[in-house]
Design a protein around this motif. Structure first.
Motif, PDB file in Angstrom:
ATOM      1  N   LEU A   1       0.638  -1.225   0.493  1.00  0.00           N
ATOM      2  CA  LEU A   1      -0.428   0.063  -0.141  1.00  0.00           C
ATOM      3  C   LEU A   1       1.327   1.270   0.081  1.00  0.00           C
ATOM      4  O   LEU A   1       2.111   1.102  -0.543  1.00  0.00           O
ATOM      5  CB  LEU A   1      -1.081   0.050   1.352  1.00  0.00           C
ATOM      6  N   VAL A   2      -0.044   2.651   0.273  1.00  0.00           N
ATOM      7  CA  VAL A   2       0.975   3.865  -0.185  1.00  0.00           C
ATOM      8  C   VAL A   2       0.199   4.547   1.287  1.00  0.00           C
ATOM      9  O   VAL A   2      -1.205   4.502   1.456  1.00  0.00           O
ATOM     10  CB  VAL A   2       1.004   4.179  -1.086  1.00  0.00           C
ATOM     11  N   PRO A   3       0.685   5.296   1.578  1.00  0.00           N
ATOM     12  CA  PRO A   3       0.274   6.745   2.293  1.00  0.00           C
ATOM     13  C   PRO A   3      -1.374   6.689   1.599  1.00  0.00           C
ATOM     14  O   PRO A   3      -0.833   7.186   0.730  1.00  0.00           O
ATOM     15  CB  PRO A   3       0.785   7.231   2.507  1.00  0.00           C
ATOM     16  N   ALA A   4      -2.467   7.226   3.213  1.00  0.00           N
ATOM     17  CA  ALA A   4      -3.491   7.930   2.172  1.00  0.00           C
ATOM     18  C   ALA A   4      -3.349   9.104   1.289  1.00  0.00           C
ATOM     19  O   ALA A   4      -2.367  10.024   1.909  1.00  0.00           O
ATOM     20  CB  ALA A   4      -4.398   7.843   3.482  1.00  0.00           C
ATOM     21  N   TYR A   5      -4.340   9.470  -0.126  1.00  0.00           N
ATOM     22  CA  TYR A   5      -3.690  10.558  -0.790  1.00  0.00           C
ATOM     23  C   TYR A   5      -5.334  10.882  -1.011  1.00  0.00           C
ATOM     24  O   TYR A   5      -5.723  10.631  -1.487  1.00  0.00           O
ATOM     25  CB  TYR A   5      -2.611  10.425  -1.290  1.00  0.00           C
ATOM     26  N   GLY A   6      -5.385  11.957  -1.384  1.00  0.00           N
ATOM     27  CA  GLY A   6      -5.795  13.133  -2.134  1.00  0.00           C
ATOM     28  C   GLY A   6      -5.939  13.233  -3.471  1.00  0.00           C
ATOM     29  O   GLY A   6      -4.905  13.212  -3.983  1.00  0.00           O
ATOM     30  N   LEU A   7      -6.864  13.236  -4.297  1.00  0.00           N
ATOM     31  CA  LEU A   7      -7.252  13.198  -5.564  1.00  0.00           C
ATOM     32  C   LEU A   7      -7.430  13.910  -6.469  1.00  0.00           C
ATOM     33  O   LEU A   7      -9.070  14.587  -5.121  1.00  0.00           O
ATOM     34  CB  LEU A   7      -6.953  12.781  -6.614  1.00  0.00           C
ATOM     35  N   HIS A   8      -7.241  15.483  -6.810  1.00  0.00           N
ATOM     36  CA  HIS A   8      -8.373  15.923  -8.149  1.00  0.00           C
ATOM     37  C   HIS A   8      -8.987  15.792  -9.307  1.00  0.00           C
ATOM     38  O   HIS A   8      -7.572  15.729  -9.972  1.00  0.00           O
ATOM     39  CB  HIS A   8      -7.690  17.976  -7.879  1.00  0.00           C
TER      40      HIS A   8
ATOM     41  N   ASN B   1      -4.476  13.988 -10.288  1.00  0.00           N
ATOM     42  CA  ASN B   1      -3.359  14.233  -9.298  1.00  0.00           C
ATOM     43  C   ASN B   1      -3.693  14.782  -8.021  1.00  0.00           C
ATOM     44  O   ASN B   1      -4.923  15.597  -7.769  1.00  0.00           O
ATOM     45  CB  ASN B   1      -2.962  15.869 -10.355  1.00  0.00           C
ATOM     46  N   GLU B   2      -2.729  14.494  -7.705  1.00  0.00           N
ATOM     47  CA  GLU B   2      -2.631  15.506  -5.811  1.00  0.00           C
ATOM     48  C   GLU B   2      -3.182  16.881  -5.805  1.00  0.00           C
ATOM     49  O   GLU B   2      -2.256  17.840  -7.114  1.00  0.00           O
ATOM     50  CB  GLU B   2      -1.530  15.374  -5.473  1.00  0.00           C
ATOM     51  N   PRO B   3      -3.746  17.443  -5.099  1.00  0.00           N
ATOM     52  CA  PRO B   3      -4.177  18.635  -5.018  1.00  0.00           C
ATOM     53  C   PRO B   3      -2.928  19.818  -5.522  1.00  0.00           C
ATOM     54  O   PRO B   3      -1.954  19.827  -4.279  1.00  0.00           O
ATOM     55  CB  PRO B   3      -4.913  18.600  -3.818  1.00  0.00           C
TER      56      PRO B   3
ATOM     57  N   HIS C   1     -16.290  19.163 -17.670  1.00  0.00           N
ATOM     58  CA  HIS C   1     -17.652  18.472 -16.778  1.00  0.00           C
ATOM     59  C   HIS C   1     -17.713  18.346 -15.341  1.00  0.00           C
ATOM     60  O   HIS C   1     -18.636  17.809 -15.083  1.00  0.00           O
ATOM     61  CB  HIS C   1     -18.092  16.704 -17.853  1.00  0.00           C
ATOM     62  N   ALA C   2     -16.607  18.509 -14.661  1.00  0.00           N
ATOM     63  CA  ALA C   2     -16.497  17.657 -13.359  1.00  0.00           C
ATOM     64  C   ALA C   2     -15.133  18.673 -12.655  1.00  0.00           C
ATOM     65  O   ALA C   2     -14.457  18.400 -13.588  1.00  0.00           O
ATOM     66  CB  ALA C   2     -16.384  16.357 -13.157  1.00  0.00           C
ATOM     67  N   ASP C   3     -15.546  19.086 -11.548  1.00  0.00           N
ATOM     68  CA  ASP C   3     -14.302  19.289 -10.516  1.00  0.00           C
ATOM     69  C   ASP C   3     -14.360  19.234  -9.339  1.00  0.00           C
ATOM     70  O   ASP C   3     -15.421  19.665  -8.542  1.00  0.00           O
ATOM     71  CB  ASP C   3     -14.126  21.177 -10.872  1.00  0.00           C
ATOM     72  N   GLU C   4     -13.930  17.648  -9.015  1.00  0.00           N
ATOM     73  CA  GLU C   4     -13.717  17.400  -7.726  1.00  0.00           C
ATOM     74  C   GLU C   4     -13.424  17.183  -7.328  1.00  0.00           C
ATOM     75  O   GLU C   4     -11.870  16.290  -6.809  1.00  0.00           O
ATOM     76  CB  GLU C   4     -14.868  16.832  -7.870  1.00  0.00           C
ATOM     77  N   THR C   5     -12.365  17.299  -5.284  1.00  0.00           N
ATOM     78  CA  THR C   5     -11.897  16.843  -4.588  1.00  0.00           C
ATOM     79  C   THR C   5     -11.936  15.829  -3.512  1.00  0.00           C
ATOM     80  O   THR C   5     -12.542  16.011  -3.263  1.00  0.00           O
ATOM     81  CB  THR C   5     -10.729  18.206  -4.592  1.00  0.00           C
ATOM     82  N   GLY C   6     -11.152  14.279  -3.327  1.00  0.00           N
ATOM     83  CA  GLY C   6     -11.318  14.100  -2.370  1.00  0.00           C
ATOM     84  C   GLY C   6      -9.955  12.861  -1.982  1.00  0.00           C
ATOM     85  O   GLY C   6      -9.455  13.195  -2.439  1.00  0.00           O
ATOM     86  N   PRO C   7     -10.441  11.936  -0.991  1.00  0.00           N
ATOM     87  CA  PRO C   7     -10.161  11.218  -1.145  1.00  0.00           C
ATOM     88  C   PRO C   7      -9.820   9.751  -2.225  1.00  0.00           C
ATOM     89  O   PRO C   7     -10.670  10.055  -2.612  1.00  0.00           O
ATOM     90  CB  PRO C   7     -10.604  10.299  -0.134  1.00  0.00           C
ATOM     91  N   GLY C   8      -8.610  10.035  -2.563  1.00  0.00           N
ATOM     92  CA  GLY C   8      -8.619   9.013  -3.823  1.00  0.00           C
ATOM     93  C   GLY C   8      -8.948   7.560  -4.109  1.00  0.00           C
ATOM     94  O   GLY C   8      -9.572   8.039  -5.279  1.00  0.00           O
ATOM     95  N   HIS C   9      -9.775   6.648  -3.338  1.00  0.00           N
ATOM     96  CA  HIS C   9     -10.171   5.952  -3.178  1.00  0.00           C
ATOM     97  C   HIS C   9     -12.235   6.178  -3.480  1.00  0.00           C
ATOM     98  O   HIS C   9     -12.293   5.221  -3.637  1.00  0.00           O
ATOM     99  CB  HIS C   9     -10.473   4.785  -1.660  1.00  0.00           C
ATOM    100  N   GLU C  10     -12.462   7.333  -3.628  1.00  0.00           N
ATOM    101  CA  GLU C  10     -13.645   7.998  -3.205  1.00  0.00           C
ATOM    102  C   GLU C  10     -13.279   8.588  -4.947  1.00  0.00           C
ATOM    103  O   GLU C  10     -14.654   8.361  -5.811  1.00  0.00           O
ATOM    104  CB  GLU C  10     -14.128   9.036  -2.693  1.00  0.00           C
ATOM    105  N   ILE C  11     -12.460   9.369  -5.511  1.00  0.00           N
ATOM    106  CA  ILE C  11     -12.758  10.079  -6.618  1.00  0.00           C
ATOM    107  C   ILE C  11     -12.293   9.176  -7.657  1.00  0.00           C
ATOM    108  O   ILE C  11     -12.302   9.213  -8.782  1.00  0.00           O
ATOM    109  CB  ILE C  11     -11.208  11.269  -6.834  1.00  0.00           C
ATOM    110  N   ILE C  12     -11.493   8.478  -7.432  1.00  0.00           N
ATOM    111  CA  ILE C  12     -10.970   7.635  -8.976  1.00  0.00           C
ATOM    112  C   ILE C  12     -11.861   6.264  -9.245  1.00  0.00           C
ATOM    113  O   ILE C  12     -12.000   6.779 -10.676  1.00  0.00           O
ATOM    114  CB  ILE C  12      -9.639   6.714  -7.840  1.00  0.00           C
ATOM    115  N   PRO C  13     -13.106   6.178  -8.322  1.00  0.00           N
ATOM    116  CA  PRO C  13     -13.087   5.085  -9.564  1.00  0.00           C
ATOM    117  C   PRO C  13     -15.418   6.189 -10.531  1.00  0.00           C
ATOM    118  O   PRO C  13     -15.448   7.476  -9.030  1.00  0.00           O
ATOM    119  CB  PRO C  13     -14.453   4.411  -8.528  1.00  0.00           C
TER     120      PRO C  13
END
Length: 418
Positions: A200-207, A249-251, A265-277
Motif C-alpha cells: 500500500l501507500v500512505p493515504a492520499y487525496g486527488l483532484h 492529480n494530487e491537489p 464536466h466535473a471538478d472534484e477533490t477528495g480521498p483517492g479511493h473515492e475520487i478514482i472510481p
C-alpha cells in the motif's frame, strides 16, 4: 422440471431447495449451479474443497459477479465469498494491509484509509470483490501505476486438495517469489484465496477534472497528457468524434495542459479511493485489449477508422483508453511491457457480438492481450504465445490443483491445450 439443489450451511448440514440461477453484473451470463456454498471461515473453505474433491466436483469461487466471461460458471459447487470480508491486519509503517477475499474494493478503500493507507490505484469502477479484481488483472490508469494485481505480495489460499497454503510475505522465509507472481493473476485456478496481503501507500487525496474536446487534440497531445498527470484517460464518443478527458492529480500539482475551448464536466477533490472510481448506473458488456504502449495509438487510430466506417450507427457507448505500467506477474496482460488499453463498451441491452468480433482481430494484429475478465474469443492455443512464462504458471497450477478441482469448462479452454 427443475432439479433440487444442495446448499451447505455453516454448521455442515445441508438443506434442499429449488435451484437458483446465477446472473452476472451485466446480465450477459446465466447458469444454475448444482450446489451453492457460503463459507464463513478459512477452515470452512478448506472443508468444502475437500468434500468436492472427494466427490469429483468442480468448485468455482465468486464475488460480485462483475466478470462478463464465465470464469465462475459451474454445474457443481459455486462458492460465494460474500461472508469473508473485512480487514485482517495492517502495518502503517511497513505500508501493508491484509483483507479477506470477499471485501469490496470500495470497502477496502475505506478500511485502508482509516489506517492511514491507500491502494496506489483503482479501476474505473469499484463494485468488484478484491479477490476477483486482483485475480483477473483489474487495472486503472497511469503511466507509473501498475494494475491491482501487481500490489499482491502475499496471502493464504486453499489448494485443490483442501490444504491451507500461505504464500509470499505470509509464508515467512519460504516466500516463493514465483508463486506470488503466479497468484497475482490466477483466475481462481490455483485455489481459493482466503486472505490477500497488499503493498500500500500512505493515504492520499486527488483532484479530478473531466473535460470534453475533439479527439484529434487528445491524440496530438496524448504523450504529454500521460506523462504530466498521475492519472489520465479518455473516452472517445464515435458518434460525435469528441473525447471526454479525465485527469487526476494530487491537489495543487495539476499541470496546465488543457485544450482551448474545452468544456468542463466535473471538478472534484477528495480521498483517492473515492475520487478514482466512476459511478456506473447503466450496465454494459465490454471487450478490452492490452497493447504495447508504443503501438497503442496506431492501433486506436485503426479502431477509430473501422468503427466510423462500419459500426458508428450501432455503438451506443464509448471507447475507453488508459495506460498501465509494466509488471512481472506470469499471466498479467501487462507483463514485461508498458501498456495502453483500449476497451469497447456497449450497453447491455444492445447487440455487441458483431461489433466485438470485427474489432478483435485488429487488437491481435497489434500484439494485444485480452483482459481476463472481459469478453474475448481466445483459447489456450492463442494465449500461450502471448505469455513468456505460460508453462511455468501451468506447472504451479497443476502442483496446487492436481485434480483440476478449480477448472470449469471455460478455464479448461483457456488454460489447457487440446
Amino acid at each position: 422440471m427443475q432439479r433440487p439443489v444442495s446448499v451447505r450451511r455453516t454448521d455442515g448440514k445441508e438443506r434442499t431447495t429449488v435451484p437458483e440461477e446465477f446472473v452476472n453484473w451485466s446480465g450477459s451470463l446465466r447458469f444454475t449451479p448444482g450446489e451453492r456454498s457460503a463459507p464463513r471461515t478459512e477452515e470452512e473453505v478448506a472443508a468444502e474443497v475437500r468434500r468436492a474433491a472427494e466427490r469429483g466436483l468442480t468448485v468455482r469461487p465468486v464475488g460480485s459477479g462483475h466478470s462478463s466471461v464465465p470464469l465462475m460458471a459451474t454445474d457443481d459447487v459455486l462458492m460465494s465469498l460474500d461472508a469473508l470480508t473485512g480487514l485482517v491486519r495492517h502495518d502503517t509503517a511497513a505500508r501493508r494491509g491484509a483483507v479477506l477475499p470477499g471485501t469490496g474494493l470500495a470497502d477496502a478503500g475505506r478500511l485502508f484509509a482509516e489506517a492511514g493507507l491507500g491502494m496506489e490505484n483503482l479501476g474505473d469502477v469499484d463494485y468488484q470483490a478484491i479477490a476477483g479484481a486482483i485475480g483477473t488483472g483489474t487495472h486503472g490508469t497511469g503511466l507509473a501505476l501498475g494494475n491491482l494485481s501487481s500490489t499482491l505480495v502475499g496471502g493464504r489460499l486453499v489448494t485443490g486438495t483442501g490444504e491451507i497454503f500461505p504464500f509470499g510475505e505470509d509464508a515467512g522465509e519460504d516466500a516463493g517469489e514465483d508463486l506470488v507472481r503466479a497468484a497475482q493473476v490466477s483466475l481462481g485456478s490455483l485455489g481459493v484465496l482466503t486472505s490477500l496481503t497488499l503493498r500500500l501507500v500512505p493515504a492520499y487525496g486527488l483532484h479530478r477534472l473531466n473535460w470534453c474536446t475533439h479527439i484529434d487534440w487528445v491524440l496530438d497531445h496524448f504523450g504529454e497528457l500521460a506523462r504530466a498527470n498521475r492519472h489520465f484517460d479518455f473516452y472517445w464518443y464515435p458518434r460525435s468524434d469528441d473525447a471526454q478527458v479525465r485527469t487526476l492529480n494530487e491537489p495543487g500539482r495539476e499541470p496546465a495542459l488543457v485544450p482551448p475551448g474545452a468544456r468542463l464536466h466535473a471538478d472534484e477533490t477528495g480521498p483517492g479511493h473515492e475520487i478514482i472510481p466512476n459511478s456506473r448506473d447503466l450496465r454494459f458488456d465490454e471487450m478490452e485489449y492490452m497493447l504495447p504502449l508504443e503501438d497503442g495509438l496506431d492501433c486506436f487510430r485503426e479502431v477509430r477508422k473501422r468503427i466510423k466506417e462500419r459500426h458508428r450507427q450501432n455503438v451506443g457507448w464509448r471507447v475507453l483508453v488508459r495506460t498501465v505500467a509494466a509488471d512481472e506477474a506470469m499471466l498479467s496482460n501487462c507483463t514485461g511491457r508498458p501498456t495502453m488499453t483500449i476497451a469497447l463498451l456497449q450497453n447491455n441491452e444492445l447487440p455487441h457480438e458483431e461489433y466485438f468480433a470485427d474489432l478483435e482481430p485488429l487488437f491481435l494484429e497489434w500484439g494485444g492481450r485480452p483482459h481476463w475478465g472481459k469478453k474475448h474469443t481466445l483459447t489456450a492455443a492463442g494465449l500461450r504465445p502471448l505469455y513468456p512464462e505460460w508453462d511455468a504458471f501451468q506447472d504451479i497450477r497443476r502442483r496446487l490443483d492436481p485434480q483440476g478441482v478449480f477448472l470449469n469448462d471455460y478455464l479448461r479452454r483457456l488454460l489447457e491445450e487440446t
